[in-house]
Write a protein that holds these residues in place. Sequence first.
Motif, PDB file in Angstrom:
ATOM      1  N   TYR A   1       9.321   3.576  -7.126  1.00  0.00           N
ATOM      2  CA  TYR A   1      10.058   4.524  -6.427  1.00  0.00           C
ATOM      3  C   TYR A   1       9.116   5.422  -6.602  1.00  0.00           C
ATOM      4  CZ  TYR A   1      12.093   9.055  -5.647  1.00  0.00           C
ATOM      5  OH  TYR A   1      12.147  10.950  -5.249  1.00  0.00           O
ATOM      6  N   LEU A   2       8.029   5.851  -7.937  1.00  0.00           N
ATOM      7  CA  LEU A   2       7.335   6.735  -7.803  1.00  0.00           C
ATOM      8  C   LEU A   2       5.774   6.334  -7.499  1.00  0.00           C
ATOM      9  CD1 LEU A   2       8.483   8.062 -11.712  1.00  0.00           C
ATOM     10  CD2 LEU A   2       9.198   9.020  -9.499  1.00  0.00           C
TER      11      LEU A   2
ATOM     12  N   ASP B   1      13.622   7.325  -1.430  1.00  0.00           N
ATOM     13  CA  ASP B   1      15.137   7.561  -1.697  1.00  0.00           C
ATOM     14  C   ASP B   1      15.631   6.509  -3.428  1.00  0.00           C
ATOM     15  OD1 ASP B   1      15.587  10.354  -0.893  1.00  0.00           O
ATOM     16  OD2 ASP B   1      16.500   9.203   0.978  1.00  0.00           O
ATOM     17  N   TYR B   2      15.959   7.301  -4.076  1.00  0.00           N
ATOM     18  CA  TYR B   2      16.679   6.345  -5.629  1.00  0.00           C
ATOM     19  C   TYR B   2      17.581   6.498  -6.193  1.00  0.00           C
ATOM     20  CZ  TYR B   2      16.421   5.071 -10.149  1.00  0.00           C
ATOM     21  OH  TYR B   2      16.509   3.586 -11.249  1.00  0.00           O
TER      22      TYR B   2
ATOM     23  N   ASP C   1       1.042  -0.960   0.258  1.00  0.00           N
ATOM     24  CA  ASP C   1       0.131  -0.148   0.042  1.00  0.00           C
ATOM     25  C   ASP C   1       0.996   1.459   0.049  1.00  0.00           C
ATOM     26  OD1 ASP C   1      -1.197   2.046   0.575  1.00  0.00           O
ATOM     27  OD2 ASP C   1      -2.871   1.124   2.110  1.00  0.00           O
ATOM     28  N   PHE C   2       0.710   1.591  -1.236  1.00  0.00           N
ATOM     29  CA  PHE C   2       2.199   2.546  -1.512  1.00  0.00           C
ATOM     30  C   PHE C   2       1.426   4.427  -0.619  1.00  0.00           C
ATOM     31  CE2 PHE C   2       2.781   0.360  -5.102  1.00  0.00           C
ATOM     32  CZ  PHE C   2       4.195   0.165  -5.287  1.00  0.00           C
ATOM     33  N   SER C   3       0.478   4.515  -0.235  1.00  0.00           N
ATOM     34  CA  SER C   3      -0.588   5.525   0.255  1.00  0.00           C
ATOM     35  C   SER C   3       0.003   5.426   1.905  1.00  0.00           C
ATOM     36  CB  SER C   3      -1.418   5.947   0.115  1.00  0.00           C
ATOM     37  OG  SER C   3      -2.167   4.304   1.000  1.00  0.00           O
ATOM     38  N   GLN C   4       0.934   4.561   2.150  1.00  0.00           N
ATOM     39  CA  GLN C   4       0.607   4.090   3.367  1.00  0.00           C
ATOM     40  C   GLN C   4       1.755   4.842   4.254  1.00  0.00           C
ATOM     41  OE1 GLN C   4      -1.972   3.220   6.290  1.00  0.00           O
ATOM     42  NE2 GLN C   4      -2.960   3.541   4.433  1.00  0.00           N
ATOM     43  N   PRO C   5       2.821   5.409   5.202  1.00  0.00           N
ATOM     44  CA  PRO C   5       3.687   5.373   5.741  1.00  0.00           C
ATOM     45  C   PRO C   5       4.990   4.819   6.170  1.00  0.00           C
ATOM     46  CG  PRO C   5       1.722   5.915   7.516  1.00  0.00           C
ATOM     47  CD  PRO C   5       1.539   5.662   6.878  1.00  0.00           C
ATOM     48  N   HIS C   6       5.802   5.522   5.883  1.00  0.00           N
ATOM     49  CA  HIS C   6       6.741   3.166   6.115  1.00  0.00           C
ATOM     50  C   HIS C   6       8.212   4.881   6.796  1.00  0.00           C
ATOM     51  CE1 HIS C   6       8.344   5.350   2.722  1.00  0.00           C
ATOM     52  NE2 HIS C   6       7.612   5.293   1.995  1.00  0.00           N
ATOM     53  N   ALA C   7       8.656   3.431   6.712  1.00  0.00           N
ATOM     54  CA  ALA C   7      10.396   3.904   7.583  1.00  0.00           C
ATOM     55  C   ALA C   7      10.748   4.487   6.469  1.00  0.00           C
ATOM     56  CB  ALA C   7      10.590   2.994   8.247  1.00  0.00           C
TER      57      ALA C   7
ATOM     58  N   HIS D   1       3.152   8.443   0.684  1.00  0.00           N
ATOM     59  CA  HIS D   1       3.186   9.424   1.122  1.00  0.00           C
ATOM     60  C   HIS D   1       4.369  10.157   1.582  1.00  0.00           C
ATOM     61  CE1 HIS D   1       3.246   9.768   6.365  1.00  0.00           C
ATOM     62  NE2 HIS D   1       2.084   9.585   5.725  1.00  0.00           N
ATOM     63  N   SER D   2       3.928  11.345   1.684  1.00  0.00           N
ATOM     64  CA  SER D   2       4.692  12.584   1.263  1.00  0.00           C
ATOM     65  C   SER D   2       5.447  13.076   3.361  1.00  0.00           C
ATOM     66  CB  SER D   2       4.085  14.586   1.629  1.00  0.00           C
ATOM     67  OG  SER D   2       2.488  14.640   2.729  1.00  0.00           O
TER      68      SER D   2
END
Length: 275
Positions: A218-219, A229-230, A190-196, A223-224
């Motif tokens: 990466y794109l 990073d890439y 789920d790319f919208s979720q916060p992550h480390a 979550h802003s």
Amino acid sequence: MEPLRPQSIVFITGAFVSNDCWQQWQAYFNQKGYTTIAPPWPHKDAPADVLRNRHPDTEIAANRLADLTDYYARIVEQLPEKPILIGHSIGGLMVQLLLQRDLGAAGIAIHSVPPQGIFTFKLSFLKSGWGALGFFTSTDESYLMPFEDWQYAFTNGMPLDQQKAAYDQFAIPESKLIVRDTITSAAHVDFSQPHAPLLLTSGSTDHTIPASLNYDNYLKYQHSGSITDYEEFEGRNHFVLGQPTWKEDADYILAWIDKTLPQSETVNTSMKISD
């Protein structure tokens, strides 16, 4: 106060190769003060030549992505702290899946197999992965990549003697099912979720996981408030962990960890007691 930077690293191996592929990386990070482990996949705790001699191996053939992710989750959960997770290929996918479970302080996905829904029709990607999918063959038998396929999918651009030495040292049988699982819900993120904090790296000459596929991965992260990073490295193939340039990649990753997870200063915890 910022949390102390973790002192442990878990290396997560990809498909088709022995966990011995991390030996140089473990020595490097151990020298930098980290405690590292590189657990083998289930049924793969043996030297590469031994595993090849067991092929076809029904136990390896039965490995599945969901079970493998749970296996690494249990290892991580037994550690005294959230570790830094570093994975290659399918190991990079598992780094992303484990970060979804909040099981890592940071993650580095090296030439990662992308999560569900990210795909490319680039010829090198299709050619590299077709044999491992094992269509029209029994999934009860493991898949062992022929040397000629290894040359194309892993060690393209390297001298023949280095390609052969790498195959003899690291190539092992694989589960066809686990390769197929990478396009199923077992690989869902789920790319919208916060992550480390997460770093994705790619190589300009990787046939198996083209750099464009890692960039698309990466794109997808949206979550802003989370660090994603890439970095693309010139001249890296899918055997990136064992190429002569491996230390340059490790140096970059270490610098990224230092920048992203700054070490807290020692805090004076003594208390003044009032009269």
